[in-house]
Motif scaffolding. Structure first.
Motif, PDB file in Angstrom:
ATOM      1  N   MET A   1     -19.998  -8.691  58.751  1.00  0.00           N
ATOM      2  CA  MET A   1     -20.479  -7.310  58.647  1.00  0.00           C
ATOM      3  C   MET A   1     -20.860  -6.762  60.026  1.00  0.00           C
ATOM      4  O   MET A   1     -20.604  -5.597  60.324  1.00  0.00           O
ATOM      5  CB  MET A   1     -21.656  -7.223  57.680  1.00  0.00           C
ATOM      6  N   GLU A   2     -21.450  -7.599  60.854  1.00  0.00           N
ATOM      7  CA  GLU A   2     -21.800  -7.184  62.221  1.00  0.00           C
ATOM      8  C   GLU A   2     -20.539  -6.874  63.025  1.00  0.00           C
ATOM      9  O   GLU A   2     -20.476  -5.872  63.745  1.00  0.00           O
ATOM     10  CB  GLU A   2     -22.624  -8.286  62.913  1.00  0.00           C
ATOM     11  N   LEU A   3     -19.532  -7.714  62.902  1.00  0.00           N
ATOM     12  CA  LEU A   3     -18.264  -7.469  63.589  1.00  0.00           C
ATOM     13  C   LEU A   3     -17.660  -6.140  63.140  1.00  0.00           C
ATOM     14  O   LEU A   3     -17.183  -5.351  63.952  1.00  0.00           O
ATOM     15  CB  LEU A   3     -17.280  -8.615  63.328  1.00  0.00           C
ATOM     16  N   GLU A   4     -17.692  -5.893  61.851  1.00  0.00           N
ATOM     17  CA  GLU A   4     -17.174  -4.623  61.322  1.00  0.00           C
ATOM     18  C   GLU A   4     -17.945  -3.437  61.883  1.00  0.00           C
ATOM     19  O   GLU A   4     -17.360  -2.417  62.236  1.00  0.00           O
ATOM     20  CB  GLU A   4     -17.275  -4.596  59.793  1.00  0.00           C
ATOM     21  N   SER A   5     -19.262  -3.568  61.934  1.00  0.00           N
ATOM     22  CA  SER A   5     -20.082  -2.453  62.425  1.00  0.00           C
ATOM     23  C   SER A   5     -19.775  -2.128  63.880  1.00  0.00           C
ATOM     24  O   SER A   5     -19.969  -0.990  64.318  1.00  0.00           O
ATOM     25  CB  SER A   5     -21.572  -2.752  62.249  1.00  0.00           C
ATOM     26  N   ARG A   6     -19.258  -3.098  64.604  1.00  0.00           N
ATOM     27  CA  ARG A   6     -18.869  -2.878  66.011  1.00  0.00           C
ATOM     28  C   ARG A   6     -17.399  -2.474  66.131  1.00  0.00           C
ATOM     29  O   ARG A   6     -16.884  -2.343  67.240  1.00  0.00           O
ATOM     30  CB  ARG A   6     -19.134  -4.139  66.827  1.00  0.00           C
ATOM     31  N   GLY A   7     -16.723  -2.333  64.988  1.00  0.00           N
ATOM     32  CA  GLY A   7     -15.322  -1.933  65.007  1.00  0.00           C
ATOM     33  C   GLY A   7     -14.355  -3.069  65.274  1.00  0.00           C
ATOM     34  O   GLY A   7     -13.168  -2.833  65.514  1.00  0.00           O
ATOM     35  N   GLU A   8     -14.822  -4.295  65.207  1.00  0.00           N
ATOM     36  CA  GLU A   8     -13.987  -5.472  65.459  1.00  0.00           C
ATOM     37  C   GLU A   8     -13.411  -5.981  64.129  1.00  0.00           C
ATOM     38  O   GLU A   8     -13.693  -7.096  63.695  1.00  0.00           O
ATOM     39  CB  GLU A   8     -14.808  -6.548  66.161  1.00  0.00           C
ATOM     40  N   HIS A   9     -12.586  -5.150  63.515  1.00  0.00           N
ATOM     41  CA  HIS A   9     -12.093  -5.433  62.171  1.00  0.00           C
ATOM     42  C   HIS A   9     -11.196  -6.658  62.099  1.00  0.00           C
ATOM     43  O   HIS A   9     -11.282  -7.431  61.134  1.00  0.00           O
ATOM     44  CB  HIS A   9     -11.373  -4.211  61.601  1.00  0.00           C
ATOM     45  N   LYS A  10     -10.332  -6.860  63.076  1.00  0.00           N
ATOM     46  CA  LYS A  10      -9.438  -8.025  63.029  1.00  0.00           C
ATOM     47  C   LYS A  10     -10.221  -9.332  63.107  1.00  0.00           C
ATOM     48  O   LYS A  10      -9.905 -10.292  62.399  1.00  0.00           O
ATOM     49  CB  LYS A  10      -8.386  -7.936  64.128  1.00  0.00           C
ATOM     50  N   THR A  11     -11.241  -9.363  63.944  1.00  0.00           N
ATOM     51  CA  THR A  11     -12.083 -10.555  64.024  1.00  0.00           C
ATOM     52  C   THR A  11     -12.887 -10.722  62.749  1.00  0.00           C
ATOM     53  O   THR A  11     -13.067 -11.840  62.253  1.00  0.00           O
ATOM     54  CB  THR A  11     -13.010 -10.485  65.254  1.00  0.00           C
ATOM     55  N   ALA A  12     -13.339  -9.607  62.182  1.00  0.00           N
ATOM     56  CA  ALA A  12     -14.076  -9.660  60.917  1.00  0.00           C
ATOM     57  C   ALA A  12     -13.184 -10.217  59.810  1.00  0.00           C
ATOM     58  O   ALA A  12     -13.646 -11.013  58.986  1.00  0.00           O
ATOM     59  CB  ALA A  12     -14.605  -8.278  60.556  1.00  0.00           C
ATOM     60  N   ILE A  13     -11.926  -9.809  59.790  1.00  0.00           N
ATOM     61  CA  ILE A  13     -10.995 -10.315  58.776  1.00  0.00           C
ATOM     62  C   ILE A  13     -10.897 -11.831  58.862  1.00  0.00           C
ATOM     63  O   ILE A  13     -10.946 -12.522  57.840  1.00  0.00           O
ATOM     64  CB  ILE A  13      -9.603  -9.651  58.924  1.00  0.00           C
ATOM     65  N   SER A  14     -10.784 -12.365  60.069  1.00  0.00           N
ATOM     66  CA  SER A  14     -10.723 -13.827  60.241  1.00  0.00           C
ATOM     67  C   SER A  14     -11.985 -14.495  59.713  1.00  0.00           C
ATOM     68  O   SER A  14     -11.920 -15.557  59.087  1.00  0.00           O
ATOM     69  CB  SER A  14     -10.542 -14.180  61.720  1.00  0.00           C
ATOM     70  N   THR A  15     -13.109 -13.862  59.950  1.00  0.00           N
ATOM     71  CA  THR A  15     -14.376 -14.409  59.463  1.00  0.00           C
ATOM     72  C   THR A  15     -14.431 -14.357  57.941  1.00  0.00           C
ATOM     73  O   THR A  15     -14.832 -15.329  57.287  1.00  0.00           O
ATOM     74  CB  THR A  15     -15.561 -13.646  60.089  1.00  0.00           C
ATOM     75  N   TYR A  16     -14.007 -13.236  57.355  1.00  0.00           N
ATOM     76  CA  TYR A  16     -13.966 -13.149  55.891  1.00  0.00           C
ATOM     77  C   TYR A  16     -13.027 -14.200  55.300  1.00  0.00           C
ATOM     78  O   TYR A  16     -13.315 -14.793  54.258  1.00  0.00           O
ATOM     79  CB  TYR A  16     -13.529 -11.757  55.424  1.00  0.00           C
ATOM     80  N   GLU A  17     -11.899 -14.439  55.948  1.00  0.00           N
ATOM     81  CA  GLU A  17     -10.963 -15.453  55.458  1.00  0.00           C
ATOM     82  C   GLU A  17     -11.626 -16.816  55.413  1.00  0.00           C
ATOM     83  O   GLU A  17     -11.417 -17.596  54.485  1.00  0.00           O
ATOM     84  CB  GLU A  17      -9.704 -15.484  56.326  1.00  0.00           C
ATOM     85  N   GLU A  18     -12.446 -17.095  56.409  1.00  0.00           N
ATOM     86  CA  GLU A  18     -13.194 -18.356  56.435  1.00  0.00           C
ATOM     87  C   GLU A  18     -14.214 -18.397  55.288  1.00  0.00           C
ATOM     88  O   GLU A  18     -14.381 -19.425  54.629  1.00  0.00           O
ATOM     89  CB  GLU A  18     -13.908 -18.495  57.782  1.00  0.00           C
ATOM     90  N   ILE A  19     -14.862 -17.263  55.034  1.00  0.00           N
ATOM     91  CA  ILE A  19     -15.880 -17.188  53.978  1.00  0.00           C
ATOM     92  C   ILE A  19     -15.262 -17.438  52.611  1.00  0.00           C
ATOM     93  O   ILE A  19     -15.776 -18.249  51.832  1.00  0.00           O
ATOM     94  CB  ILE A  19     -16.569 -15.803  53.968  1.00  0.00           C
ATOM     95  N   ILE A  20     -14.180 -16.735  52.303  1.00  0.00           N
ATOM     96  CA  ILE A  20     -13.650 -16.804  50.936  1.00  0.00           C
ATOM     97  C   ILE A  20     -13.028 -18.156  50.596  1.00  0.00           C
ATOM     98  O   ILE A  20     -12.827 -18.455  49.422  1.00  0.00           O
ATOM     99  CB  ILE A  20     -12.682 -15.642  50.620  1.00  0.00           C
ATOM    100  N   LYS A  21     -12.775 -18.974  51.603  1.00  0.00           N
ATOM    101  CA  LYS A  21     -12.288 -20.329  51.334  1.00  0.00           C
ATOM    102  C   LYS A  21     -13.351 -21.169  50.640  1.00  0.00           C
ATOM    103  O   LYS A  21     -13.033 -22.117  49.928  1.00  0.00           O
ATOM    104  CB  LYS A  21     -11.879 -21.018  52.639  1.00  0.00           C
ATOM    105  N   LYS A  22     -14.621 -20.808  50.862  1.00  0.00           N
ATOM    106  CA  LYS A  22     -15.701 -21.620  50.307  1.00  0.00           C
ATOM    107  C   LYS A  22     -16.702 -20.813  49.482  1.00  0.00           C
ATOM    108  O   LYS A  22     -17.805 -21.255  49.242  1.00  0.00           O
ATOM    109  CB  LYS A  22     -16.426 -22.366  51.428  1.00  0.00           C
TER     110      LYS A  22
END
Length: 123
Positions: free
Chosen positions: A11-32
């Motif tokens: 969410m912090e990455l998204e708030s800074r406009g770093e959507h591609k990095t946020a997507i990678s982080t979300y991908e890590e989250i949804i695995k677990k």
């Protein structure tokens, strides 16, 4: 890092406009994770990068995990992804569903009104 810490990071990455990095982080989250918030947020983030088909999958998963969790908002996001993916009929069904939902906190009538607006424009 546990799922909740990663979620805050995404969410912090998204708030800074770093959507591609946020997507990678979300991908890590949804695995677990089986938390609908994570899948819904992932779906919304994917939309910000124009990944409509992936967004559909994430949002449908989030809705299926806990159908009443922010359902109206999640279905509006889903309808947008469906529409942008060329699935107008399925998008219309989502807008119709949302337009008939009962008002609830925190958005009250706003989601139903948005669904009705979209139906008027696209049905």
């Amino acid at each position: 890092m546990d799922s909740e810490e990663l979620y805050k990071k995404a969410m912090e990455l998204e708030s800074r406009g770093e959507h591609k990095t946020a997507i990678s982080t979300y991908e890590e989250i949804i695995k677990k994770s089986n938390d609908p918030r994570h899948f819904i947020a992932f779906g919304v983030c994917l939309q910000k990068c124009g990944h409509w088909k992936q967004s559909i999958e994430a949002l449908e998963k989030g809705i299926s995990l806990k159908p009443h969790y922010c359902e109206g908002d999640a279905r509006l996001f889903l309808a947008k992804a469906l529409f942008k993916s060329g699935k107008k009929g399925r998008a219309i069904k989502q807008w119709q569903h949302v337009s008939r939902m009962q008002s609830e906190y925190p958005s009250y009538e706003s989601v139903q009104n948005e669904a009705r607006k979209m139906l008027a424009q696209h049905a």
